[in-house]
Scaffold this active site. Sequence first.
Site, PDB file in Angstrom:
ATOM      1  N   ASN A 139       0.826  -1.205   0.000  1.00 13.29           N
ATOM      2  CA  ASN A 139       0.000   0.000   0.000  1.00 13.29           C
ATOM      3  C   ASN A 139       0.860   1.254   0.000  1.00 13.29           C
ATOM      4  O   ASN A 139       0.492   2.258  -0.615  1.00 13.29           O
ATOM      5  CB  ASN A 139      -0.958   0.001   1.196  1.00 13.29           C
ATOM      6  CG  ASN A 139      -2.296  -0.626   0.862  1.00 13.29           C
ATOM      7  OD1 ASN A 139      -2.956  -0.215  -0.080  1.00 13.29           O
ATOM      8  ND2 ASN A 139      -2.684  -1.637   1.618  1.00 13.29           N
ATOM      9  N   ARG A 142       3.863   0.244  26.186  1.00 20.00           N
ATOM     10  CA  ARG A 142       3.273   0.762  24.953  1.00 20.00           C
ATOM     11  C   ARG A 142       3.232   2.289  24.959  1.00 20.00           C
ATOM     12  O   ARG A 142       3.465   2.933  23.939  1.00 20.00           O
ATOM     13  CB  ARG A 142       1.864   0.210  24.768  1.00 20.00           C
ATOM     14  CG  ARG A 142       1.142   0.764  23.538  1.00 20.00           C
ATOM     15  CD  ARG A 142      -0.279   0.274  23.454  1.00 20.00           C
ATOM     16  NE  ARG A 142      -0.317  -1.157  23.242  1.00 20.00           N
ATOM     17  CZ  ARG A 142      -1.441  -1.877  23.346  1.00 20.00           C
ATOM     18  NH1 ARG A 142      -2.580  -1.287  23.687  1.00 20.00           N
ATOM     19  NH2 ARG A 142      -1.413  -3.171  23.121  1.00 20.00           N
ATOM     20  N   ASN A 186      -6.682   4.474   8.413  1.00 14.69           N
ATOM     21  CA  ASN A 186      -6.184   3.113   8.234  1.00 14.69           C
ATOM     22  C   ASN A 186      -6.946   2.466   7.091  1.00 14.69           C
ATOM     23  O   ASN A 186      -8.055   2.884   6.744  1.00 14.69           O
ATOM     24  CB  ASN A 186      -6.415   2.315   9.527  1.00 14.69           C
ATOM     25  CG  ASN A 186      -5.878   0.896   9.441  1.00 14.69           C
ATOM     26  OD1 ASN A 186      -4.758   0.669   8.984  1.00 14.69           O
ATOM     27  ND2 ASN A 186      -6.665  -0.065   9.877  1.00 14.69           N
ATOM     28  N   HIS A 226      -8.299  -1.365   5.954  1.00 15.46           N
ATOM     29  CA  HIS A 226      -8.545  -2.682   6.535  1.00 15.46           C
ATOM     30  C   HIS A 226      -9.101  -3.608   5.462  1.00 15.46           C
ATOM     31  O   HIS A 226      -9.990  -3.217   4.694  1.00 15.46           O
ATOM     32  CB  HIS A 226      -9.549  -2.563   7.688  1.00 15.46           C
ATOM     33  CG  HIS A 226      -9.831  -3.868   8.357  1.00 15.46           C
ATOM     34  ND1 HIS A 226      -8.928  -4.478   9.200  1.00 15.46           N
ATOM     35  CD2 HIS A 226     -10.911  -4.691   8.290  1.00 15.46           C
ATOM     36  CE1 HIS A 226      -9.438  -5.618   9.635  1.00 15.46           C
ATOM     37  NE2 HIS A 226     -10.637  -5.775   9.089  1.00 15.46           N
ATOM     38  N   SER A 254     -11.811  -1.441   3.321  1.00 11.43           N
ATOM     39  CA  SER A 254     -12.399  -0.216   3.871  1.00 11.43           C
ATOM     40  C   SER A 254     -11.294   0.723   4.319  1.00 11.43           C
ATOM     41  O   SER A 254     -10.347   0.297   4.989  1.00 11.43           O
ATOM     42  CB  SER A 254     -13.274  -0.532   5.090  1.00 11.43           C
ATOM     43  OG  SER A 254     -14.250  -1.501   4.812  1.00 11.43           O
ATOM     44  N   THR A 285     -10.200   5.269  15.555  1.00  9.92           N
ATOM     45  CA  THR A 285     -10.740   5.662  16.847  1.00  9.92           C
ATOM     46  C   THR A 285     -10.289   4.632  17.879  1.00  9.92           C
ATOM     47  O   THR A 285      -9.536   3.705  17.572  1.00  9.92           O
ATOM     48  CB  THR A 285     -12.271   5.737  16.811  1.00  9.92           C
ATOM     49  OG1 THR A 285     -12.797   4.432  16.499  1.00  9.92           O
ATOM     50  CG2 THR A 285     -12.751   6.735  15.767  1.00  9.92           C
ATOM     51  N   ASP A 304     -10.588  -0.996  14.365  1.00 12.67           N
ATOM     52  CA  ASP A 304     -11.290  -1.151  13.080  1.00 12.67           C
ATOM     53  C   ASP A 304     -12.748  -0.706  13.175  1.00 12.67           C
ATOM     54  O   ASP A 304     -13.602  -1.160  12.411  1.00 12.67           O
ATOM     55  CB  ASP A 304     -11.220  -2.598  12.572  1.00 12.67           C
ATOM     56  CG  ASP A 304      -9.793  -3.052  12.317  1.00 12.67           C
ATOM     57  OD1 ASP A 304      -8.980  -2.219  11.892  1.00 12.67           O
ATOM     58  OD2 ASP A 304      -9.491  -4.239  12.562  1.00 12.67           O
TER      59      ASP A 304
END
Length: 227
Positions: free
Chosen positions: A18, A69, A111, A113, A140, A145, A149
């Site tokens: 991509n 994280r 993003n 997906h 998609s 958020t 997904d």
Amino acid sequence: MNETRDGIVVLVSGRGSNLQALIDAVRDGRLPAGIRAVISNEPGAPALARARTAGIAVHVISHRDFPAREQFDRALIQRIDACQPRLVVLAGFMRILGPNFIDHYAGRLINIHPSLLPAFPGLDTHARALQSGAKFHGASVHFVTHEVDGGPVIVQAAVPVLPGDTPDILAERVLAEEHRIYPLAIGWFLAGRLAVAGGRVRLDGEERPEQGLTRPETASHNVPETG
């Protein structure tokens, strides 16, 4: 690459197909954007070689170098913000981002997906689509958020599920659509054509039926986005 244009930063973890579609779209003039940097959490990601070949700045921030994280997310934010992008693009970035990161880029983090969301969020979408007996599958583009997904969908494209499909065969058919719709969605964002109202995306002020997906019942082969 075209740093004077509206800038994007692309986050990657893998082979970067991509990313290559975005590089090609910028080079061909289909996407009026500048890719200011490509950032990966994987030092050996093939996507980094694609970026270097295109003359794009690359950065590696390995999640393994951080005990938590939140620390990784903070380092990633610092690197992205140094590039001053209008939009942050996830292109096969295989890390779940924390709420502080998502909030920092709210409304300018997208993003792609490999499913027709809300169907099949998460991993192994192609195998799950085949197991479910779905007649159509697809891709998609959505805003990111806190729900994985689950953000507002910008555009979708569908492909038929054909007899004899395997997950790999179906994945290649879907990937061709990903390469088509991701530059399209990014271009809409940078042109100021997108807005979110009531949890749904509007293009030029109009809600897009099915978030850009022509209803599968009317499709005979590939289903293009409308608008």
